[in-house]
Design an enzyme around this catalytic site. Structure first.
Site, PDB file in Angstrom:
ATOM      1  N   CYS A  17       0.924  -1.251  -0.110  1.00  0.00           N
ATOM      2  CA  CYS A  17      -0.075   0.015   0.224  1.00  0.00           C
ATOM      3  C   CYS A  17       0.882   1.146  -0.032  1.00  0.00           C
ATOM      4  O   CYS A  17       1.908   1.156  -0.487  1.00  0.00           O
ATOM      5  CB  CYS A  17      -0.926  -0.119   1.350  1.00  0.00           C
ATOM      6  SG  CYS A  17      -0.280  -0.135   2.837  1.00  0.00           S
ATOM      7  N   HIS A  49      17.550  -2.611  52.719  1.00  0.00           N
ATOM      8  CA  HIS A  49      16.929  -3.768  53.535  1.00  0.00           C
ATOM      9  C   HIS A  49      17.730  -4.307  54.066  1.00  0.00           C
ATOM     10  O   HIS A  49      18.706  -5.275  53.648  1.00  0.00           O
ATOM     11  CB  HIS A  49      16.199  -4.475  52.144  1.00  0.00           C
ATOM     12  CG  HIS A  49      15.343  -5.840  52.686  1.00  0.00           C
ATOM     13  ND1 HIS A  49      15.794  -6.992  53.253  1.00  0.00           N
ATOM     14  CD2 HIS A  49      14.102  -5.777  52.683  1.00  0.00           C
ATOM     15  CE1 HIS A  49      14.733  -7.551  53.592  1.00  0.00           C
ATOM     16  NE2 HIS A  49      13.586  -6.969  53.193  1.00  0.00           N
TER      17      HIS A  49
END
Length: 630
Positions: free
Chosen positions: A26, A542
């Site tokens: 296209c 942590h």
């Protein structure tokens, strides 16, 4: 671009010539019907120079952009791809059954896409002739006008014949026989008899009086039925007489069935399509235009916008106008242009700037794939600017009831498609709506764009992605042994699920702030603390692995949520010997939990690290950065 190399690489990544059932193009894409879609490597296709994108939606579609014709030509010159390319599975292979939805979309694209150039050219020519008459530069009753207006009129009048050819091509049936079958529907001598007072009858049944010129669906149904007839008579007729017997019997059955059943049914289907669009527009009003405009980037990206061609073409050819798809397309096309130009102005990448300028120009003229695949779909901020322009421009076009009169991609060169001699403001409002879409998209693009947030630049390792950044340093919260997260005995940290960073095996129970910021979180168990810096970095300290199960035992927090802390300030203390004696690993990860937005670069080598020593660098935007004590 080396068209021959690009074409050869594409052919290889779609599975080679034996896997190509058919290929077409296209305005911007190569469209492959593959024997086995699974053999196409979409990621490898996207990496080929000259390829903007690759998707599978009914077909395997490869987005090239404005040079698609040249690449298609090079592709056809490759062995086994041109005329006579494979249309069936290789020996020993069975072609996979495609999903019905994909087959339907593939059929629609194959039938309607080839019609677009003729319809678009005729539509624009007709609108230009209308403009000349409105300006008084051409006499609508003169010979010149009569000759020139016959060109677009003929295209639309004989549209059923063009549809017959494209449908027959897709179905693999005889194109000239299909043309003959459908031509009966618009044969002047027959239509005159049908429209007469007495009408036309066969076996007591009257032929429905329908004007089939400009219609598309009756022709599609006729050729579908013809293809079934043709295959049947080919199978049962003796070979010596096939040359005349098959077309004779196919026409003899197809034409009456079309006149009495399929033609009226196709006409009614077109009427239902048109009524549906009119109802949608009447019900939702301007919202329908704005929403469709915002959907188009996503529909176009997978080729699904082609499914909107049949009702759009049918409405224009039957009623002469269309008020939903084309105005929405105008808003989207111009928004893509505005966004791309905004990116071109803001980016410091010469490569992206060149791409954005080229894509923006194409979008101004109605070709949006270069912008979609080269700029906006890859970058959330650019996409957001497009959607903003689509909504604003689409809303205005809907509120002012802008109507189109040609089936063509809206853009600067085709604005005459909105010319209405009975309503001069229609063209003016179309221009205003396009301007709104452009300005809003460009303004949002200029406001939001950051090279450092561009996926395009980050993936390409373009220096512009880090040009507006500098690195701040996170320091070790305690003395200990540094090690990469991958060596932490916890799959969540080791796998980088929570973010990038480093870990230490602490030798001291005092943990200090690695960086200045605000305490965003203190766990109830006091084993972990989250910090957020002024430049948006989110850092987690942590202490120990799985130590939440201690329920705060052996931990003491020295800060609370919302406290302002400086690098080196004491955050918490932990009784490390007691924690270890309880059977817990004291390895302490320090991670940037939003490291997808802030790249982390390790500084400390594996081994001993002192408290306050540089641990890793964090990339932050220069305009947002603050001084950090390290």
């Amino acid at each position: 671009m080396d068209y021959n190399k690009t074409a050869a690489d594409i052919l290889q990544q779609v599975g080679g010539a034996p896997n190509v059932g058919a290929v077409s193009h296209c305005s911007t894409r190569l469209r492959f019907n593959l024997v086995d879609d699974g053999k196409a490597d979409l990621e490898a296709l996207k990496r080929i120079p000259g390829v903007l994108g690759a998707v599978q939606a009914g077909q395997t579609q490869i987005v090239i952009g404005n040079e698609v014709v040249e690449v298609y030509g090079a592709l056809l010159r490759l062995p086994g791809v041109g005329v006579g390319a494979a249309t069936a599975a290789p020996t020993g292979e069975k072609k996979k059954r495609a999903h019905p939805g994909r087959v339907f979309v593939d059929f629609l694209v194959a039938v309607f896409q080839p019609l677009v150039p003729a319809i678009a050219g005729a539509g624009i020519l007709k609108s230009l002739l209308m403009l000349l008459t409105v300006l008084g530069w051409m006499d609508p009753k003169g010979d010149a006008y009569a000759i020139l207006i016959a060109i677009p009129n003929a295209v639309f009048y004989f549209l059923p014949l063009m549809v017959a050819v494209t449908t027959a091509t897709k179905l693999g049936t005889d194109k000239l026989v299909a043309l003959a079958a459908v031509s009966v529907l618009i044969l002047p001598s027959l239509t005159t008899l049908v429209a007469s007072d007495t009408g036309l009858h066969l076996f007591g049944f009257a032929v429905t009086n329908v004007n089939y010129s400009t219609q598309v669906f009756p022709a599609i149904l006729a050729v579908l039925f013809l293809s079934v007839n043709e295959r049947f008579w080919t199978r049962v007729s003796p070979k010596p007489i096939r040359i005349f017997f098959v077309p004779m019997m196919s026409l003899l059955i197809t034409v009456p069935v079309t006149l009495f059943v399929l033609g009226p049914l196709g006409f009614q289907a077109g009427t239902w399509f048109t009524a549906g669009i009119v109802w949608l527009y009447a019900t939702l009003g301007w919202v329908a235009t704005a929403l469709l405009a915002m959907l188009l980037p996503f529909l176009i990206s997978v080729g699904m916008h082609k499914a909107l061609l049949p009702p759009t073409i049918n409405q224009i050819t039957t009623t002469g106008k269309e008020s939903l798809y084309n105005p929405a397309s105008l808003a989207h096309n111009i928004s893509e242009a505005g966004s791309s130009f905004g990116v071109a102005i803001r980016t410091k990448s010469p490569v992206l700037r060149a791409t954005a300028i080229s894509a923006g120009i194409s979008a101004l003229f109605g070709i949006t794939e270069p912008s979609l695949y080269g700029v906006t779909l890859q970058n959330k901020r650019a996409l957001l600017s497009v959607l903003s322009g689509c909504f604003a421009g689409g809303a205005y076009l809907g509120l002012t009831h802008v109507t189109s009169f040609a089936a063509v991609g809206p853009g600067l060169a085709s604005m005459s498609m909105f010319l209405d001699p009975d309503n001069p403001m229609n063209l003016v409002n179309a221009g205003i709506g396009a301007g709104i879409a452009f300005v809003v998209a460009m303004a949002v693009s200029l406001t939001l764009w950051k090279d450092s947030a561009s996926a395009t630049l980050i993936v390409a390792h373009d220096p512009a992605a880090t040009a507006d950044q500098h690195t701040v340093t996170a320091v070790s919260p305690a003395a200990g042994i540094a090690l990469p997260l991958s060596e932490v005995n916890d799959p969540v940290f080791a796998g980088g699920v929570l973010g990038a960073g480093l870990a230490i095996v602490p030798q001291s129970g005092e943990f200090h702030a690695p960086i200045s910021g605000t305490v965003a979180m203190v766990f109830d168990s006091h084993h972990a603390i989250g910090l957020t810096t002024d430049d948006g970095v989110e850092l987690l300290i942590h202490v120990g692995l799985d130590t939440v199960r201690l329920n705060g035992e052996h931990f003491t927090a020295h800060v609370a949520k919302g406290d302002r802390v400086e690098a080196g300030q004491l955050l918490l203390t932990a009784d490390l010997p007691a924690i270890a004696a309880a059977g817990y690993d004291i390895t302490t990860p320090i991670v940037v939990t939003n490291s997808t937005a802030h790249a982390v670069t390790p500084i400390a080598p594996a081994g001993h690290v002192a408290a306050g020593a540089p641990l890793f660098g964090i990339a932050v935007d220069a305009k947002e950065s603050v001084d950090v004590v390290s």
